[in-house]
Design an enzyme around this catalytic site. Structure first.
Site, PDB file in Angstrom:
ATOM      1  N   HIS A   1       0.860  -1.184   0.000  1.00  0.00           N
ATOM      2  CA  HIS A   1       0.000   0.000   0.000  1.00  0.00           C
ATOM      3  C   HIS A   1       0.900   1.240   0.000  1.00  0.00           C
ATOM      4  O   HIS A   1       1.950   1.245   0.638  1.00  0.00           O
ATOM      5  CB  HIS A   1      -0.916  -0.017   1.233  1.00  0.00           C
ATOM      6  CG  HIS A   1      -2.009   1.004   1.126  1.00  0.00           C
ATOM      7  ND1 HIS A   1      -1.776   2.338   1.319  1.00  0.00           N
ATOM      8  CD2 HIS A   1      -3.324   0.889   0.822  1.00  0.00           C
ATOM      9  CE1 HIS A   1      -2.914   3.001   1.144  1.00  0.00           C
ATOM     10  NE2 HIS A   1      -3.868   2.150   0.836  1.00  0.00           N
TER      11      HIS A   1
ATOM     12  N   GLU B   1      -4.199   2.175  -7.256  1.00  0.00           N
ATOM     13  CA  GLU B   1      -4.578   3.263  -6.352  1.00  0.00           C
ATOM     14  C   GLU B   1      -3.671   4.469  -6.608  1.00  0.00           C
ATOM     15  O   GLU B   1      -2.543   4.522  -6.068  1.00  0.00           O
ATOM     16  CB  GLU B   1      -4.411   2.835  -4.889  1.00  0.00           C
ATOM     17  CG  GLU B   1      -5.335   1.719  -4.458  1.00  0.00           C
ATOM     18  CD  GLU B   1      -5.578   1.752  -2.935  1.00  0.00           C
ATOM     19  OE1 GLU B   1      -6.744   1.747  -2.556  1.00  0.00           O
ATOM     20  OE2 GLU B   1      -4.617   1.799  -2.166  1.00  0.00           O
TER      21      GLU B   1
ATOM     22  N   GLY C   1     -11.849   5.016   3.313  1.00  0.00           N
ATOM     23  CA  GLY C   1     -12.766   5.788   4.160  1.00  0.00           C
ATOM     24  C   GLY C   1     -14.187   5.243   4.194  1.00  0.00           C
ATOM     25  O   GLY C   1     -14.786   5.083   5.267  1.00  0.00           O
TER      26      GLY C   1
HETATM   27  P1  13P Z   1      -9.889   6.044   0.386  1.00  0.00           P
HETATM   28  O1  13P Z   1     -11.033   5.209  -0.125  1.00  0.00           O
HETATM   29  O2  13P Z   1     -10.132   6.571   1.773  1.00  0.00           O
HETATM   30  O3  13P Z   1      -9.472   7.097  -0.604  1.00  0.00           O
HETATM   31  O4  13P Z   1      -8.642   5.057   0.562  1.00  0.00           O
HETATM   32  C1  13P Z   1      -8.317   4.205  -0.470  1.00  0.00           C
HETATM   33  C2  13P Z   1      -7.295   3.284   0.008  1.00  0.00           C
HETATM   34  O5  13P Z   1      -6.176   3.678   0.332  1.00  0.00           O
HETATM   35  C3  13P Z   1      -7.654   1.868   0.135  1.00  0.00           C
HETATM   36  O6  13P Z   1      -6.545   1.071   0.313  1.00  0.00           O
END
Ligand code: 13P
Length: 232
Positions: free
Chosen positions: A87, A157, A216
């Protein structure tokens, strides 16, 4: 769709107990993967659950003198089936290296735990048109010398989209996921970064997406429920 819930470092014991009760009432055909904190994993390992268990991290070592680390074997014993690896919060804040990420994937696969490998570019890299190069490097270094590569789930991401409320345009996500699928045609690819119950309908138009990695919104059961209803 695969819907992975990354609780990150949230939900204390009482909050998690309440959360789990609500989460387990959600009726959905999507495949939910709950990735709570390490301490909440045994609390979530209950019978008749509507989710599979995931973890947010694993040690790059097998066992031994690595204070504070949790091994893949120990995750396996808690019924963990999936584990987030690489991550961006760990790559940046914990200075996790490509070599460590590769070792984590190997250790997980030896325990038959499916890695969810996160890849994504910073805002600066995006502005310098380096997105595809960054993602290719992150994927190729992670899969080098691995077996069972097709089992690895990739989560795209973009770092600038995480927790910001800003997401890429559909065509940008489509382009990146198509590039990932050129390298790994049989692998599932998720999108993550500021997904919510409102933008999910627009994201649905990207046929290349196999699911979502949620941060979130994973903590807000009502919003999550609405997202799941609107997700096809
Ligand atoms: P958010 O959905 O809070 O933007 O976070 C995404 C995330 O980092 C999931 O691993």
């Amino acid at each position: 769709m695969i819907i992975a819930l990354n609780n990150k470092s949230n939900l204390n014991k009482n909050e998690f107990t309440r959360y789990l009760l609500q989460l387990n009432k959600i009726d959905t055909n999507h495949k939910l993967i709950l990735c709570p904190t390490f301490l909440n994993i045994p609390r979530a390992n209950i019978d008749n659950k509507n989710y599979l268990l995931g973890a947010q991290n694993v040690s790059s070592n097998l066992s031994g003198a690595f204070t504070g680390e949790i091994s893949a074997e120990q995750l396996k014993e808690e019924n963990v089936k999936y584990c987030i690896v690489g991550h961006s919060e760990r790559r940046i804040l914990q200075k996790e290296t490509l070599q460590e990420i590769s070792s984590k994937i190997k250790n997980l696969q030896e325990q038959n735990i499916i890695p969810i490998l996160c890849v994504g570019e910073t805002k600066e890299e995006k502005e310098e048109n380096k997105t595809i190069a960054v993602i290719k490097e992150e994927i190729l270094s992670a899969i080098e010398n691995q077996t069972d590569i097709e089992k690895i789930i990739i989560a795209y991401e973009p770092i600038w989209a995480i927790g910001t409320g800003v997401i890429p345009k559909n065509e940008e996500i489509k382009k990146v996921i198509s590039e990932i699928k050129k390298i790994l045609p049989s692998n599932k690819v998720l999108y993550g970064g500021s997904c919510n119950e409102n933008n999910i309908k627009e994201l649905n138009n990207i046929t290349e997406i196999d699911g979502y990695l949620l941060g979130g919104i994973s903590l807000k059961i009502n919003n999550l429920q609405e997202l799941l209803l609107n997700c096809d």
